[in-house]
Design an enzyme around this catalytic site. Structure first.
Site, PDB file in Angstrom:
ATOM      1  CG  ASN A 200      -1.879   1.101   1.286  1.00 27.57           C
ATOM      2  OD1 ASN A 200      -1.847   1.999   0.445  1.00 27.57           O
ATOM      3  ND2 ASN A 200      -2.757   1.075   2.278  1.00 27.57           N
TER       4      ASN A 200
ATOM      5  NE  ARG B 214      -6.316   1.273   0.040  1.00 26.72           N
ATOM      6  CZ  ARG B 214      -6.413   2.284   0.882  1.00 26.72           C
ATOM      7  NH1 ARG B 214      -5.383   2.635   1.611  1.00 26.72           N
ATOM      8  NH2 ARG B 214      -7.534   2.923   0.996  1.00 26.72           N
TER       9      ARG B 214
ATOM     10  CG  HIS C 162     -13.152   3.032   3.279  1.00 24.28           C
ATOM     11  ND1 HIS C 162     -13.971   3.950   3.891  1.00 24.28           N
ATOM     12  CD2 HIS C 162     -11.894   3.454   3.497  1.00 24.28           C
ATOM     13  CE1 HIS C 162     -13.250   4.896   4.449  1.00 24.28           C
ATOM     14  NE2 HIS C 162     -11.973   4.626   4.218  1.00 24.28           N
TER      15      HIS C 162
ATOM     16  NE  ARG D  90     -11.060  12.377   4.085  1.00 23.45           N
ATOM     17  CZ  ARG D  90     -10.912  11.085   3.898  1.00 23.45           C
ATOM     18  NH1 ARG D  90     -11.932  10.331   3.536  1.00 23.45           N
ATOM     19  NH2 ARG D  90      -9.730  10.509   4.051  1.00 23.45           N
TER      20      ARG D  90
ATOM     21  CD  GLU E  15      -8.639  -1.453   4.071  1.00 23.00           C
ATOM     22  OE1 GLU E  15      -8.142  -1.176   5.184  1.00 23.00           O
ATOM     23  OE2 GLU E  15      -9.027  -0.612   3.271  1.00 23.00           O
TER      24      GLU E  15
END
Ligand code: AMP
Length: 391
Positions: free
Chosen positions: A7, A88, A177, A236, A379
């Site tokens: 990643n 990823r 996600h 956010r 993940e």
């Protein structure tokens, strides 16, 4: 077979190496501050954590050191033992609905989609190129955060804006996600013992999104064109009235870039509380009687409940609600507040079993109409599984 999950961020490289199909983690670690002064890496092997400070000029140097570490720790003897490397990638647009093997056309498409993920997609390409140079015989794959959401219907992924924005500029909901939502949905189906399920998966971390998953397929998700849609997040804003943007830009003479920073980095829990983007600090603020921390938490939880309720109606029921990621796995109070807000749907929280961190657990009582679970996400394992399958 040895498979590496990677990643890459603009200045970081996280990795995890698996023995597949046993899914055994052999070694993991992270390179940080690549290309910046003060770079270092940490490695976890046999339960031990090692930190080394070293100059990391670029991602290729990080990969070379990674390979040296694999050899010196006797994880591999020869490079050719690494059969696959899975990368990823945040934005796969409408091009990719599954993990694919890397070729030049795939790289060109990831590059083209950089406009939609300017921080992430270019970093992934740098990582792929570095891996190709250092481990040329491994099969390289790309696992997209958006792929799981490609099963959404047109009426779900389109915005009610001029249609040409979609045809000319690719403006639509892509979600994010996806690898995490897919992993926890698969695991929930294993727990429930069937595939024909209606699930609401809540990935609530620093970034946060909720998905509605029917029979293992995503039917809706809360993130949009970018990851700044849906839930209130650490910094956010999530969903807001779009007209706030031109209104404040006119009032304050902010540039588009400054507005983007305000909405992505200065909003959410941080914006409301004025204290922090980290839910642990918000919880501490609440304990100390900070009114704005309390307000931020109430708004944060309200939005999660709203999305679960919306997806409950869309799915026409729900067989399980899943909590995952940093807050979802660790914050008993946030989970409890969400579950309490869902009483009208027959959700009954079990305070004892909910008092747990990071462990797969049923956190509702046996008479709860909808069972709620904590399922820690993984993940990296999803990336390794997809890559193993393609190799
Ligand atoms: P993630 O993005 O999934 O790594 O989640 C990171 C976020 O999880 C942090 O910013 C915290 O807000 C939250 N978090 C981690 N540990 C805890 C905890 N023990 N209690 C509450 N929130 C936590």
């Amino acid at each position: 077979m040895k498979i590496l999950s990677v990643n890459c961020g603009s200045s970081s490289l996280k990795f995890q190496m698996y023995e597949m199909p046993e899914e055994k983690v052999l070694i993991s670690g992270v390179f940080e501050r690549i290309g910046i002064e003060g770079s270092f890496y940490t490695i976890k092997i046999n339960g031990e954590k090692i930190k080394k400070e070293v100059e990391l000029k670029d991602h290729k140097v990080a990969f070379e050191i990674l390979i040296d570490e694999l050899k010196s720790n006797q994880v591999v003897k020869f490079l050719d033992e690494i059969k696959g490397i899975g990368h990823r990638v945040v934005q796969g647009g409408a091009y990719f609905d599954k993990t694919v093997v890397v070729d030049e056309d795939v790289i060109a498409k990831i590059d083209e989609l950089s406009a939609l993920a300017p921080l992430h997609n270019p970093a992934a390409i740098v990582g792929i190129r570095a891996a190709q140079e250092v481990v040329p015989n491994a099969v390289q794959t790309v696992v997209f955060d958006t792929a799981f959401h490609q099963t959404m219907e047109e009426e779900t992924y389109l915005y009610a804006v001029p249609y040409e924005w979609y045809t000319d500029y690719k403006v639509r909901r892509y979600g994010a996600h996806g690898t995490s939502h897919k992993y926890v949905a698969l695991r929930a189906n294993e727990i429930l013992g069937r595939m024909n399920t209606k699930l609401i998966t809540c990935h609530i971390g620093n970034g946060a999104s909720i998905s509605a998953v029917k029979d293992g397929k995503c039917v809706n998700t809360s993130m949009g064109l970018t990851p700044n849609a849906g839930l209130i997040m650490g910094s956010r804003c999530g969903d807001i009235d779009a007209t706030i943007v031109p209104y404040i830009m006119e009032k304050t003479k902010m540039s588009p870039k400054e507005m983007d920073t305000a909405l992505n980095k200065q909003s959410g829990l941080l914006g409301i509380s004025g204290v922090s983007s980290d839910s642990r600090d918000i919880e501490e603020g609440i304990h100390k009687g900070n009114e704005r921390c309390l307000l931020a938490q109430k708004m944060y939880v309200r939005r999660i409940i709203d999305y679960i309720a919306k997806y409950y109606v869309e799915l026409e029921g729900c067989d399980a609600i899943i909590f995952t990621a940093g807050v979802g796995e660790n914050s008993a109070s946030t989970r409890r507040e969400v579950m309490d807000g869902l009483k009208v749907l027959g959700v009954i929280a079990d305070p004892d079993s909910n008092n747990v961190r990071g462990k797969e657990t049923l956190i509702t009582t046996s008479d709860s109409k909808i069972p709620c679970y904590i399922i820690p996400t993984d993940e990296e394992l999803m990336i390794a599984r997809d890559t193993y399958a393609l190799v």
